[in-house]
Scaffold this active site. Structure first.
Site, short mmCIF file in Angstrom:
data_model
loop_
_atom_site.label_atom_id
_atom_site.label_comp_id
_atom_site.label_asym_id
_atom_site.label_seq_id
_atom_site.Cartn_x
_atom_site.Cartn_y
_atom_site.Cartn_z
CB CYS A 159 -2.85 10.81 -1.18
SG CYS A 159 -1.97 11.56 -2.57
CG ASP A 160 2.48 9.94 -2.59
OD1 ASP A 160 1.58 10.76 -2.33
OD2 ASP A 160 3.55 10.26 -3.10
CB ALA A 161 0.60 5.99 2.34
CG LEU A 162 -4.23 5.95 0.51
CD1 LEU A 162 -5.51 6.71 0.18
CD2 LEU A 162 -4.39 5.11 1.77
CG PHE A 163 0.55 2.60 -5.62
CD1 PHE A 163 -0.20 2.31 -6.74
CD2 PHE A 163 1.85 2.10 -5.55
CE1 PHE A 163 0.31 1.52 -7.76
CE2 PHE A 163 2.37 1.32 -6.56
CZ PHE A 163 1.61 1.02 -7.68
#
Length: 375
Positions: A159-163
């Site tokens: 989910c970090d990838a979405l930043f």
């Protein structure tokens, strides 16, 4: 009689003055003035510049998050020190991204490059950023094929990838006036959403290790609940604010992002502890019963941005921001260091007054950049 009343009158006036001073102090602690907020932000930035992380990857995601905060601090304040910080860093590392074209983390640094290029056209060598984006979106890689035996089963599998990548791609689409980049961003974003978003909890699992399947082996918190990491969800919520800030109002997919932003903001609001700072574990705050600054910084940034841009009710959400920003200021030391930042990781872990990271400072700067507009 007059002489008898005079001391009482003086005492009453003194008590009133003391009460007024206490009231002023309390109000100041809860809501810093714009001058104080700007000073806190600049102090955090200066401290982080003087204490760079000892990394062999100077243009990695950690600095990407820090310099995203620096870019937004400049946008909010106009202070040239922030712009110079980006320019000095970019020139030192020849405007490079990091090395993995397939990994969303390695383009996060380009958010600051794109911002600087808008402010000072011709300063940035955009070739590395353009090459990375082309390879990431259009060059083949095994992750794009979907390996169900590994957690890396989609391109943006955590989910970090979405930043890290979506805000860069959104800004790049705006600069190039090419909606195709938005379409590609949405396509990969939706894959992550479908894989990791828990519609019941209105939160993102960090990756598939934390997605419940109904198996006895599902990872659980000590209280038996699902694991939802504060910073992981802060990455998503902060990233949504950055995406929506640049995305054209008439883009056909915008309602998806707006709805997700509102839904997550409401859930994060519900989970805010009384002292203002979110715990590293959102559903098991008792496991590490202290505030954590990086996740909280991203939450504050996003919610304040939502208020400032009319997506969230000021009456309903301003107390959330006010309480959290006061708590964030309290964990900043006199020299500017922002403590209580959980170390690099992928799930809830403890922090301490002495733990810091450049991305935690970036989150603090992001939060301050929107708190300023609420004053």
């Amino acid at each position: 009689m007059i002489r008898t009343l005079a001391p009482l009158l003086s005492l009453s006036l003194a008590l009133l003055a003391l009460l007024a001073a206490c009231t002023t102090k309390t109000k100041s602690a809860l809501s810093a003035s714009p001058t104080e907020t700007k000073a806190a932000m600049l102090s955090a930035f200066r401290w982080q510049e003087a204490h760079p992380m000892q990394s062999e990857k100077p243009t990695d995601w950690t600095n990407g998050a820090f310099y995203t905060g620096v870019a937004r601090a400049h946008k909010a304040t106009g202070n040239p020190a922030y712009l110079k910080g980006i320019e000095d860093m970019g020139a030192k590392y020849n405007w490079q991204t990091w090395e993995r074209y397939n990994h969303a983390d390695d383009i996060a640094i380009a958010y600051a490059y794109l911002y600087l290029d808008e402010q000072k056209p011709g300063t940035v060598d955009m070739a590395p950023t353009k090459a990375w984006i082309a390879d990431h979106l259009y060059r083949d890689h095994e992750w794009k094929q979907g390996d169900k035996s590994r957690k890396e089963e989609i391109l943006w599998w955590w989910c970090d990838a979405l930043f890290m990548a979506p805000p860069v791609l959104t800004e790049y689409a705006t600069i190039t006036k090419d909606e195709a980049y938005l379409d590609e961003m949405y396509r990969y974003y939706k894959e992550t959403y479908d894989l990791l978003y828990d519609k019941d909890e209105r939160l993102f699992a960090r990756d598939t290790r934390f997605v419940w399947t109904g198996s006895p082996d599902d990872v659980k918190e000590s209280n038996g609940r699902k694991v939802f990491w504060s910073r992981g969800n802060g990455w998503v919520l902060g990233g949504l604010a950055l995406i929506l800030d640049e995305m054209p109002k008439d883009y056909q997919r915008r309602p998806f992002f707006v709805d997700l932003f509102k839904e997550m903001s409401a859930r994060v609001k519900e989970l805010q502890p009384e002292d203002g700072l979110w715990r590293t574990s959102l559903l098991a705050p008792e496991d590490y019963p202290h505030g954590e600054a990086s996740g909280s910084g991203f939450h504050v940034f996003a919610i304040a941005w939502g208020i400032n841009n009319g997506l969230l009710s000021k009456e309903e959400y301003l107390p959330v921001v006010t309480k959290a920003w006061s708590a964030l200021r309290a964990v900043q030391k006199d020299d500017g260091m922002v403590g209580w930042v959980q170390d690099i990781g992928y799930d809830p872990k403890p922090a301490s007054a002495e733990s810091y990271q450049n991305f935690g400072t970036g989150a603090f700067l992001l939060a301050g950049s929107e708190v300023l507009k609420l004053e």
